[in-house]
Design a protein around this motif. Sequence first.
Motif, PDB file in Angstrom:
ATOM      1  N   GLU A  56      -2.693 -15.822  40.419  1.00  0.00           N
ATOM      2  CA  GLU A  56      -2.534 -15.948  38.961  1.00  0.00           C
ATOM      3  C   GLU A  56      -2.423 -17.437  38.286  1.00  0.00           C
ATOM      4  O   GLU A  56      -2.827 -17.697  37.559  1.00  0.00           O
ATOM      5  CB  GLU A  56      -1.294 -15.062  38.562  1.00  0.00           C
ATOM      6  CG  GLU A  56      -0.907 -15.114  37.049  1.00  0.00           C
ATOM      7  CD  GLU A  56      -1.914 -14.657  36.220  1.00  0.00           C
ATOM      8  OE1 GLU A  56      -2.227 -14.946  35.195  1.00  0.00           O
ATOM      9  OE2 GLU A  56      -2.878 -13.824  36.669  1.00  0.00           O
ATOM     10  N   GLU A  57      -1.778 -18.231  39.233  1.00  0.00           N
ATOM     11  CA  GLU A  57      -1.579 -19.768  38.881  1.00  0.00           C
ATOM     12  C   GLU A  57      -2.949 -20.456  38.830  1.00  0.00           C
ATOM     13  O   GLU A  57      -3.204 -21.177  37.973  1.00  0.00           O
ATOM     14  CB  GLU A  57      -0.428 -20.496  39.641  1.00  0.00           C
ATOM     15  CG  GLU A  57       0.848 -20.015  39.416  1.00  0.00           C
ATOM     16  CD  GLU A  57       1.450 -20.350  38.134  1.00  0.00           C
ATOM     17  OE1 GLU A  57       1.044 -21.188  37.512  1.00  0.00           O
ATOM     18  OE2 GLU A  57       2.075 -19.548  37.483  1.00  0.00           O
ATOM     19  N   LEU A  58      -3.636 -19.964  39.853  1.00  0.00           N
ATOM     20  CA  LEU A  58      -5.066 -20.710  39.781  1.00  0.00           C
ATOM     21  C   LEU A  58      -5.876 -20.090  38.497  1.00  0.00           C
ATOM     22  O   LEU A  58      -6.738 -21.039  38.039  1.00  0.00           O
ATOM     23  CB  LEU A  58      -5.649 -20.219  41.095  1.00  0.00           C
ATOM     24  CG  LEU A  58      -5.324 -20.631  42.487  1.00  0.00           C
ATOM     25  CD1 LEU A  58      -5.946 -19.839  43.557  1.00  0.00           C
ATOM     26  CD2 LEU A  58      -5.517 -22.036  42.510  1.00  0.00           C
ATOM     27  N   ILE A  59      -5.830 -18.877  38.382  1.00  0.00           N
ATOM     28  CA  ILE A  59      -6.393 -18.232  37.287  1.00  0.00           C
ATOM     29  C   ILE A  59      -5.978 -18.966  35.973  1.00  0.00           C
ATOM     30  O   ILE A  59      -6.748 -19.462  35.023  1.00  0.00           O
ATOM     31  CB  ILE A  59      -6.336 -16.848  36.801  1.00  0.00           C
ATOM     32  CG1 ILE A  59      -6.724 -15.914  38.133  1.00  0.00           C
ATOM     33  CG2 ILE A  59      -6.655 -16.295  35.576  1.00  0.00           C
ATOM     34  CD1 ILE A  59      -6.136 -14.778  38.294  1.00  0.00           C
ATOM     35  N   ALA A  60      -4.703 -19.312  35.617  1.00  0.00           N
ATOM     36  CA  ALA A  60      -4.164 -19.781  34.525  1.00  0.00           C
ATOM     37  C   ALA A  60      -4.459 -21.222  34.228  1.00  0.00           C
ATOM     38  O   ALA A  60      -4.790 -21.390  33.107  1.00  0.00           O
ATOM     39  CB  ALA A  60      -2.395 -19.756  34.589  1.00  0.00           C
ATOM     40  N   GLU A  61      -4.382 -21.975  35.638  1.00  0.00           N
ATOM     41  CA  GLU A  61      -5.122 -23.425  35.236  1.00  0.00           C
ATOM     42  C   GLU A  61      -6.368 -23.642  35.043  1.00  0.00           C
ATOM     43  O   GLU A  61      -7.000 -24.466  34.167  1.00  0.00           O
ATOM     44  CB  GLU A  61      -4.471 -23.845  36.742  1.00  0.00           C
ATOM     45  CG  GLU A  61      -4.626 -25.294  36.507  1.00  0.00           C
ATOM     46  CD  GLU A  61      -3.615 -26.349  35.403  1.00  0.00           C
ATOM     47  OE1 GLU A  61      -3.858 -27.151  34.710  1.00  0.00           O
ATOM     48  OE2 GLU A  61      -2.673 -25.503  34.718  1.00  0.00           O
ATOM     49  N   MET A  62      -7.131 -22.667  35.837  1.00  0.00           N
ATOM     50  CA  MET A  62      -8.578 -22.711  35.540  1.00  0.00           C
ATOM     51  C   MET A  62      -8.943 -22.401  34.096  1.00  0.00           C
ATOM     52  O   MET A  62      -9.877 -23.283  33.375  1.00  0.00           O
ATOM     53  CB  MET A  62      -9.425 -21.962  36.487  1.00  0.00           C
ATOM     54  CG  MET A  62      -9.503 -22.595  37.887  1.00  0.00           C
ATOM     55  SD  MET A  62     -10.477 -21.352  38.910  1.00  0.00           S
ATOM     56  CE  MET A  62     -10.199 -22.263  40.379  1.00  0.00           C
ATOM     57  N   GLY A  63      -8.286 -21.442  33.428  1.00  0.00           N
ATOM     58  CA  GLY A  63      -8.494 -21.088  32.109  1.00  0.00           C
ATOM     59  C   GLY A  63      -8.208 -22.084  30.897  1.00  0.00           C
ATOM     60  O   GLY A  63      -8.674 -22.321  30.175  1.00  0.00           O
ATOM     61  N   LEU A  75      -4.517 -27.031  41.134  1.00  0.00           N
ATOM     62  CA  LEU A  75      -5.196 -26.203  41.873  1.00  0.00           C
ATOM     63  C   LEU A  75      -5.136 -26.282  43.369  1.00  0.00           C
ATOM     64  O   LEU A  75      -4.952 -25.164  44.254  1.00  0.00           O
ATOM     65  CB  LEU A  75      -6.569 -26.208  41.290  1.00  0.00           C
ATOM     66  CG  LEU A  75      -6.715 -25.683  39.667  1.00  0.00           C
ATOM     67  CD1 LEU A  75      -8.241 -26.288  39.436  1.00  0.00           C
ATOM     68  CD2 LEU A  75      -6.539 -24.303  39.706  1.00  0.00           C
ATOM     69  N   LYS A  76      -5.110 -27.654  43.759  1.00  0.00           N
ATOM     70  CA  LYS A  76      -5.008 -27.883  45.429  1.00  0.00           C
ATOM     71  C   LYS A  76      -3.699 -27.179  45.849  1.00  0.00           C
ATOM     72  O   LYS A  76      -3.849 -26.645  47.143  1.00  0.00           O
ATOM     73  CB  LYS A  76      -5.291 -29.121  45.658  1.00  0.00           C
ATOM     74  CG  LYS A  76      -5.357 -29.774  46.807  1.00  0.00           C
ATOM     75  CD  LYS A  76      -5.562 -31.064  47.184  1.00  0.00           C
ATOM     76  CE  LYS A  76      -5.354 -31.469  48.867  1.00  0.00           C
ATOM     77  NZ  LYS A  76      -5.617 -32.878  48.914  1.00  0.00           N
ATOM     78  N   ASN A  77      -2.528 -27.420  45.057  1.00  0.00           N
ATOM     79  CA  ASN A  77      -1.223 -27.038  45.702  1.00  0.00           C
ATOM     80  C   ASN A  77      -1.320 -25.379  45.641  1.00  0.00           C
ATOM     81  O   ASN A  77      -0.739 -25.092  46.626  1.00  0.00           O
ATOM     82  CB  ASN A  77      -0.346 -27.589  44.459  1.00  0.00           C
ATOM     83  CG  ASN A  77       0.989 -27.045  44.985  1.00  0.00           C
ATOM     84  OD1 ASN A  77       1.808 -27.311  46.061  1.00  0.00           O
ATOM     85  ND2 ASN A  77       1.554 -26.428  44.173  1.00  0.00           N
ATOM     86  N   TRP A  78      -1.818 -24.755  44.713  1.00  0.00           N
ATOM     87  CA  TRP A  78      -1.859 -23.382  44.658  1.00  0.00           C
ATOM     88  C   TRP A  78      -2.702 -22.589  45.516  1.00  0.00           C
ATOM     89  O   TRP A  78      -2.371 -21.750  46.169  1.00  0.00           O
ATOM     90  CB  TRP A  78      -1.721 -22.727  43.277  1.00  0.00           C
ATOM     91  CG  TRP A  78      -0.637 -22.971  42.575  1.00  0.00           C
ATOM     92  CD1 TRP A  78      -0.369 -23.831  41.550  1.00  0.00           C
ATOM     93  CD2 TRP A  78       0.605 -22.305  42.816  1.00  0.00           C
ATOM     94  NE1 TRP A  78       1.143 -23.740  41.130  1.00  0.00           N
ATOM     95  CE2 TRP A  78       1.640 -22.933  41.941  1.00  0.00           C
ATOM     96  CE3 TRP A  78       0.877 -21.397  43.687  1.00  0.00           C
ATOM     97  CZ2 TRP A  78       2.977 -22.348  41.970  1.00  0.00           C
ATOM     98  CZ3 TRP A  78       2.498 -20.823  43.649  1.00  0.00           C
ATOM     99  CH2 TRP A  78       3.306 -21.091  42.866  1.00  0.00           C
ATOM    100  N   SER A 133     -13.562 -19.066  43.720  1.00  0.00           N
ATOM    101  CA  SER A 133     -14.401 -18.345  42.697  1.00  0.00           C
ATOM    102  C   SER A 133     -13.965 -17.264  41.947  1.00  0.00           C
ATOM    103  O   SER A 133     -14.287 -16.961  40.863  1.00  0.00           O
ATOM    104  CB  SER A 133     -15.826 -18.007  43.827  1.00  0.00           C
ATOM    105  OG  SER A 133     -16.716 -17.230  43.030  1.00  0.00           O
ATOM    106  N   ASN A 134     -13.305 -16.316  42.575  1.00  0.00           N
ATOM    107  CA  ASN A 134     -12.616 -15.147  41.948  1.00  0.00           C
ATOM    108  C   ASN A 134     -11.684 -15.645  40.985  1.00  0.00           C
ATOM    109  O   ASN A 134     -11.765 -14.830  39.924  1.00  0.00           O
ATOM    110  CB  ASN A 134     -11.859 -14.160  43.156  1.00  0.00           C
ATOM    111  CG  ASN A 134     -12.969 -13.621  44.293  1.00  0.00           C
ATOM    112  OD1 ASN A 134     -13.936 -13.575  43.966  1.00  0.00           O
ATOM    113  ND2 ASN A 134     -12.387 -13.032  45.217  1.00  0.00           N
ATOM    114  N   ALA A 135     -10.987 -16.577  41.155  1.00  0.00           N
ATOM    115  CA  ALA A 135     -10.132 -17.109  40.175  1.00  0.00           C
ATOM    116  C   ALA A 135     -10.886 -17.586  39.066  1.00  0.00           C
ATOM    117  O   ALA A 135     -10.413 -17.193  37.823  1.00  0.00           O
ATOM    118  CB  ALA A 135      -8.988 -18.030  40.662  1.00  0.00           C
ATOM    119  N   PHE A 136     -12.005 -18.227  39.376  1.00  0.00           N
ATOM    120  CA  PHE A 136     -12.771 -18.885  37.972  1.00  0.00           C
ATOM    121  C   PHE A 136     -13.208 -17.659  37.550  1.00  0.00           C
ATOM    122  O   PHE A 136     -13.227 -17.718  36.014  1.00  0.00           O
ATOM    123  CB  PHE A 136     -13.647 -19.694  38.845  1.00  0.00           C
ATOM    124  CG  PHE A 136     -14.392 -20.503  37.703  1.00  0.00           C
ATOM    125  CD1 PHE A 136     -13.890 -21.309  36.689  1.00  0.00           C
ATOM    126  CD2 PHE A 136     -15.936 -20.437  37.346  1.00  0.00           C
ATOM    127  CE1 PHE A 136     -14.586 -21.904  35.881  1.00  0.00           C
ATOM    128  CE2 PHE A 136     -16.487 -20.754  36.497  1.00  0.00           C
ATOM    129  CZ  PHE A 136     -16.010 -21.575  35.525  1.00  0.00           C
TER     130      PHE A 136
END
Length: 159
Positions: A98-105, A126-129, A144-147
């Motif tokens: 979810e953190e990856l999704i939020a940051e990419m968004g 992103l690298k951290n999560w 890719s899925n998070a994006f």
Amino acid sequence: IFDLSDDLDIFQDLPSAELLIEKLIDFKALKLKFSLCDTASYSPNLDLVNMPNKKYFKDDIKYYSTLFHELIHWTGNPIRLNRFEVGIKPSTDVYAFEELIAEMGAMLLYFDFELKDEFINSLVYLKNWVKHTSNNENQIEVLSNAFHESKRAVNYIYN
């Protein structure tokens, strides 16, 4: 005494971003609260985005990138895109995803508003999560899925 008055000249409201926020409040029932807290957050249980007052941010770029990150979390509520269950503490893997999704968004949004100065910080985040996801051997697939999910969230915000 810490005086913020000099820093306030640096902060510029972004009219186009403010209009987007107003539309989310008016048409999509975004609940946005400003307070004296020192961290931004989204509460799924309250369905509320809590933000520090603008004067506590170094500049407009930090403010909007943080707000956009929390807005992407807001889209994950079951009444919107249903990415998580309210009232259930997520596993580390689910939370990291979810953190990856939020940051990419947030990145997609701040690029739309030409706030590119936060890009390097986002990459570090992103690298951290990504290393906290259980699928460590296939980080490309995780990203890719998070994006994909982040694009769905941004589409929800815009449409």
